[in-house]
Design an enzyme around this catalytic site. Structure first.
Site, PDB file in Angstrom:
ATOM      1  N   LYS A 154       0.845  -1.188   0.000  1.00 48.38           N
ATOM      2  CA  LYS A 154       0.000   0.000   0.000  1.00 48.38           C
ATOM      3  C   LYS A 154       0.886   1.246   0.000  1.00 48.38           C
ATOM      4  CE  LYS A 154      -4.211  -1.788   0.437  1.00 48.38           C
ATOM      5  NZ  LYS A 154      -5.263  -1.553  -0.568  1.00 48.38           N
ATOM      6  N   ASP A 210      -0.355  -0.787  -4.619  1.00 47.91           N
ATOM      7  CA  ASP A 210      -1.716  -0.232  -4.614  1.00 47.91           C
ATOM      8  C   ASP A 210      -1.692   1.191  -4.082  1.00 47.91           C
ATOM      9  OD1 ASP A 210      -4.388   0.290  -4.632  1.00 47.91           O
ATOM     10  OD2 ASP A 210      -4.982  -1.389  -3.342  1.00 47.91           O
ATOM     11  N   GLU A 229      -1.901  -0.698  -8.919  1.00 42.51           N
ATOM     12  CA  GLU A 229      -3.350  -0.680  -8.774  1.00 42.51           C
ATOM     13  C   GLU A 229      -3.877   0.732  -8.496  1.00 42.51           C
ATOM     14  OE1 GLU A 229      -4.583  -3.782  -6.158  1.00 42.51           O
ATOM     15  OE2 GLU A 229      -6.572  -2.940  -5.826  1.00 42.51           O
ATOM     16  N   ASP A 261      -9.219  -0.684  -9.780  1.00 40.50           N
ATOM     17  CA  ASP A 261      -9.974  -1.210  -8.635  1.00 40.50           C
ATOM     18  C   ASP A 261     -11.191  -0.316  -8.386  1.00 40.50           C
ATOM     19  OD1 ASP A 261     -10.921  -2.320  -6.327  1.00 40.50           O
ATOM     20  OD2 ASP A 261      -9.206  -1.855  -5.073  1.00 40.50           O
ATOM     21  N   LYS A 285     -14.323  -7.106  -6.976  1.00 44.56           N
ATOM     22  CA  LYS A 285     -14.623  -7.327  -5.557  1.00 44.56           C
ATOM     23  C   LYS A 285     -16.129  -7.486  -5.435  1.00 44.56           C
ATOM     24  CE  LYS A 285     -10.755  -4.748  -3.618  1.00 44.56           C
ATOM     25  NZ  LYS A 285     -10.340  -3.417  -3.144  1.00 44.56           N
TER      26      LYS A 285
HETATM   27 MG    MG Z   1      -7.174  -1.668  -4.178  1.00 45.42          MG
END
Ligand code: MG
Length: 362
Positions: free
Chosen positions: A162, A190, A218, A243, A267
């Protein structure tokens, strides 16, 4: 096999370490659970996390959507009429994708049970085992390096890092982690919408020029900035994964046609469940665009629904299903086995989860 009852409950599981992204910091998985019971006593389970900053859903809104809108629309319907149920589920209320996902997965759980098969076989039966990455939260460089080394020790061969809070300093983070874990470990980056398009191009190119291999980057820019996503995708070599930009099948069509990303992260909490996620799989497969399956802060019920989908569909080539690994405990009985980086499906009918303590004794 008719739907007799749809109930909700809460689960609160502390995380091993706080989960930090460019958008938020969270200490526990505090989600809404769903149980759908049929007139012959079969049970299907679902789960929805309140990811307000991404989906707009809160615990209160999830409960309200299920209890006051979705449940009244579905009670009495035949589980075998999956198509009819899904039309009603998605017609009962607009948006509220997490609430819909929780009920959708409980219905699929029951549908697979009615067929006498494990869910992943009903969804395509592509493979029995999938591999997941592990998320490394955004922190100081030393802490991120230590967390990465620990993940590798635990057997993870892909890390999801992240970043997105500090511009070019993110390069230092990735470089330090790459040096520490060596060249064999796959790194997914991400940014959670944390960069501008120009910054993203500069940061990613800088890493590419340094020879830092990345599996993908991402959501570098804001969810609605398709032009920014397209700019980044066209200007760097590293694959760009959408995403937050893709919730619905319609988003996926637009993104693919505008060439605004190379890959799509599915997701269930964004699509509103498996039924809509299957449409994205079909669209992506038609265009030859590979998908990743991801999760929010979810425990084993919701993550297992996603794992069944990933094991079912070959177009899902990457999995980011580390929710159960981030949880300090697993309160449920049954379901796929989470062993380090491996998620292993079994032959139990449906999703395989047999006991959910939150509903015990009700
Ligand atoms: Mg993500």
């Amino acid at each position: 096999m008719r739907i007799a009852k749809i109930e909700t409950a809460e689960v609160n599981i502390p995380l091993v370490t706080p989960f930090k992204t460019a958008l938020r910091t969270v200490d526990s998985v505090h989600d809404i659970l769903v149980r759908v019971t049929t007139d012959d006593g079969q049970e299907g389970f679902g789960e929805a996390p309140p990811t307000a900053v991404i989906t707009g859903d809160t615990r209160g809104s999830i409960r309200c959507a299920i209890e006051e809108f979705i449940a009244p629309a579905l009670i009495g319907m035949e589980i075998e009429n999956l198509d009819g149920i899904m039309k009603k589920l998605h017609g009962a209320i607009l948006k509220n994708t997490s609430a819909k996902a929780a009920v959708d997965m409980a219905i699929y759980d029951l549908f697979a049970k009615s067929c006498g098969k494990p869910l992943y076989q009903i969804l395509g039966g592509s493979r029995k085992e999938i591999e997941t990455d592990l998320t490394i939260s955004v922190n100081g460089i030393e802490e991120m390096v230590a967390d990465s080394l620990k993940a590798v020790e635990q057997g993870f061969t892909t890390l999801k890092i992240k970043v997105g809070k500090e511009g070019l300093k993110d390069v230092e983070r990735i470089r330090a982690i790459r040096q520490a874990v060596g060249p064999e470990i796959r790194l997914r980056i991400d940014a959670n919408q944390g960069w501008s398009a120009k910054d993203a191009v500069r940061i990613i190119r800088t890493m590419e020029d340094m020879g830092i291999e990345m599996d993908l980057v991402e959501q570098p820019v804001n969810a609605h900035d398709f032009a920014g996503m397209k700019l980044v995708t066209s200007q760097v070599y590293t694959p760009i994964l959408a995403d937050e930009s893709v919730f619905s099948p319609e988003d996926a069509i637009r993104l693919i046609q505008e060439r605004a990303a190379d890959l799509i992260n599915i997701k269930l909490m964004k699509t509103g469940g498996i039924y809509e996620a299957l449409k994205i799989c079909a669209i992506a497969e038609s265009y030859g665009v590979e998908c990743m399956i991801g999760c929010m802060l979810e425990s084993k019920i919701a993550v297992s629904a996603a794992a069944h989908l990933a094991a079912g569909k070959g177009i899902i080539t990457r999995a980011d299903l580390d929710g159960p690994s981030l949880c300090r405990e697993d309160p449920y009985t049954g379901g796929p086995v989470y062993a380090g980086n491996r998620i292993i499906m079994n032959d139990t009918w449906g999703m395989g989860i047999t006991e959910v303590p939150a509903f015990a004794g009700r």
